[in-house]
Design an enzyme around this catalytic site. Structure first.
Site, PDB file in Angstrom:
ATOM      1  N   HIS A 165      -3.477   0.749  -2.748  1.00  0.00           N
ATOM      2  CA  HIS A 165      -4.398   1.351  -1.793  1.00  0.00           C
ATOM      3  C   HIS A 165      -5.806   1.317  -2.379  1.00  0.00           C
ATOM      4  O   HIS A 165      -6.103   2.005  -3.353  1.00  0.00           O
ATOM      5  CB  HIS A 165      -3.995   2.797  -1.488  1.00  0.00           C
ATOM      6  CG  HIS A 165      -4.859   3.456  -0.459  1.00  0.00           C
ATOM      7  ND1 HIS A 165      -4.821   3.122   0.883  1.00  0.00           N
ATOM      8  CD2 HIS A 165      -5.811   4.417  -0.580  1.00  0.00           C
ATOM      9  CE1 HIS A 165      -5.691   3.863   1.542  1.00  0.00           C
ATOM     10  NE2 HIS A 165      -6.310   4.649   0.691  1.00  0.00           N
ATOM     11  N   ASP A 190       0.845  -1.195   0.000  1.00  0.00           N
ATOM     12  CA  ASP A 190       0.000   0.000   0.000  1.00  0.00           C
ATOM     13  C   ASP A 190       0.883   1.248   0.000  1.00  0.00           C
ATOM     14  O   ASP A 190       1.585   1.524   0.980  1.00  0.00           O
ATOM     15  CB  ASP A 190      -0.900  -0.007   1.239  1.00  0.00           C
ATOM     16  CG  ASP A 190      -1.981   1.058   1.184  1.00  0.00           C
ATOM     17  OD1 ASP A 190      -1.727   2.145   0.623  1.00  0.00           O
ATOM     18  OD2 ASP A 190      -3.078   0.816   1.705  1.00  0.00           O
TER      19      ASP A 190
END
Length: 462
Positions: A385, A354
């Site tokens: 993300h 992420d």
């Protein structure tokens, strides 16, 4: 506004350039990650990050793992995830880059979205929030959410900036097809919801969400209620679950790429393309309310903010009427401040790569998932993300996993009800806290005095 439009155009062009350079950036990021890993002696195997997430972790298909405290519910969820077809296919190599997954999610146009029926809900302080009920299309027919159950309501909470992304709309369409009633919650001033009073919703203040849930319960008193949040919007959902405890009226919840250590996240800052992008989007959104906010906020300083922390601090801490410190603000808005009171199973889907939240060993509280039987962490190797994309036309695999986990929860609770003989005096399946309060309340009609608490007649539909 022309200045904002030009700035937005420059930013989107920069993002497009970043998208084209994604393969080289990915190679560079992976090289730096390997060096950092060697320097910190952090072991990473084929299944994903090891470190503090290695203990109590169960392997799943597709390079994923589930971190949770052992319980009967955990075993049920683990069996459902191991049977899930959504986790088996790996993304194509060119689609596995974290920046590409993230930018496709946030930057690409949403395309032909679902048909929405909007309701504006007037709150106790005369503010407005919006509820977008997804009413179509549903070309392949609706399917029931669980055996012997009423169609569930799926409450979807977008990110804290108010950006309605393609993945959120994709989740709503898939949920509609699976027999849910999806509804999207929009905060004050977000996504076309008018800001009728000079008050915005702080990062983790669930007061507006509480009134929205009360209204949803009024419309569907007997339907099970589920909730899904995206990215920074998870702070609102987790704050609500913590404050309400067993009175949340929810059967299950899920958080996609949640920001759990919010204060550290604001203070550390994001990589500059994401920091500038989210900051610019917030400035553009609030620029239409600059005059209305002048009496409460230093708008000149607000629109000159150079970081998300400075923007948040100016908007909610350095107010003209009631200024507070940064420490006090997070004492009131930290999403995990009442996490021990949460009494609803929460599935958090996170990615080890992420680029917005950062590496899981620094941003995810492993102790929460080790010790709290209501929290489950599904950690994948790839996904960026809020991305978790696969090749078209398949939806994000996180959507499939969330709906399958909700189905498993529903079946588990129905089985528990049958085994307990629908007795009112039963022992909770998890520890000593009372879990079945939410299930019992689901069958109770709203109080006849609701109109005295909330002016339903002032809520109107567009």
């Amino acid at each position: 506004m022309p200045l904002w439009g030009a700035a937005l155009g420059v930013f989107l062009a920069a993002l497009a350039l970043l998208l084209l350079l994604a393969p080289r950036l990915l190679h560079f990021v992976r090289a730096r990650t390997q060096l950092r890993t060697l320097g910190q002696h952090v072991e990473v195997d084929a299944r994903g990050p090891a470190d503090q997430f290695s203990d109590g972790r169960e392997s799943l298909p597709g390079g994923c793992s589930l971190l949770c405290k052992p319980s009967a519910l955990a075993q049920c969820l683990l069996r459902a995830l191991r049977r899930s077809a959504a986790l088996k296919p790996e993304p194509r190599p060119w689609l596995s880059g974290p920046h590409l997954q993230t930018l496709c999610h946030f930057v690409l146009p949403v395309g032909p979205g679902p048909e929405l029926a909007r309701e504006y809900l007037q709150l106790a302080d005369d503010g407005l929030v919006a509820l977008d009920w997804v009413v179509g299309p549903c070309s392949r027919g609706r399917r029931v959410t669980g055996a012997g159950s009423l169609p569930g309501v799926l409450l979807v909470i977008p990110n804290a900036w108010g950006r309605l992304t393609r993945n959120v709309l994709g989740l709503c369409l898939l949920a509609l097809e699976r027999g849910y009633y999806p509804v999207i919650f929009h905060r004050r001033g977000h996504h076309g919801c008018p800001l009728v009073s000079p008050r915005l919703q702080p990062f983790g203040d669930p007061s507006d969400l509480k009134e929205a849930v009360t209204y949803i319960r009024f419309r569907h008193p007997a339907a099970p209620l589920f909730a899904v949040s995206e990215g920074s919007g998870s702070a609102l959902l987790l704050s609500y679950l913590g404050e309400c405890g067993s009175s949340s009226y929810m059967t299950g919840a899920a958080c996609i790429s949640p920001v759990l250590r919010c204060r550290e996240w604001f203070e550390a800052g994001l990589p500059w393309p994401y920091e500038r992008g989210f900051l610019m989007y917030q400035k553009i959104t609030l620029s239409r309310y600059a005059t209305a906010l002048e009496d409460t906020v230093d708008t000149c300083k607000l629109f000159k903010s150079r970081s998300l922390r400075e923007f948040e601090e100016t908007l909610f801490c350095h107010t003209k009427s009631f200024p507070i410190s940064w420490d006090t603000y997070w004492d009131r808005n930290d999403p995990l401040r009442d996490v021990d009171e949460a009494a609803v199973p929460v599935l958090c889907i996170c990615s080890a790569d992420d680029p917005v939240c950062g590496p899981p060993d620094h941003t995810l509280p492993a102790e929460l998932f080790h010790s709290n039987p209501y929290f489950f962490l599904l950690l994948s190797r790839h996904g960026g993300h809020c991305g978790f994309l696969r090749q078209e036309p398949l939806p994000a695999w996180s959507h499939e996993v969330i709906l399958e986990s909700f189905r498993a929860l529903t079946e588990f609770f129905h089985m528990e009800e049958r085994m307990k003989g629908l007795s009112r005096h039963r022992t909770p399946f998890l520890g000593g806290r009372r879990r079945w309060g939410t299930l019992q309340k689901r069958e109770v009609s709203p109080s006849p005095n609701l109109e005295e608490i909330f002016s339903w007649k002032r809520s109107y539909t567009r």
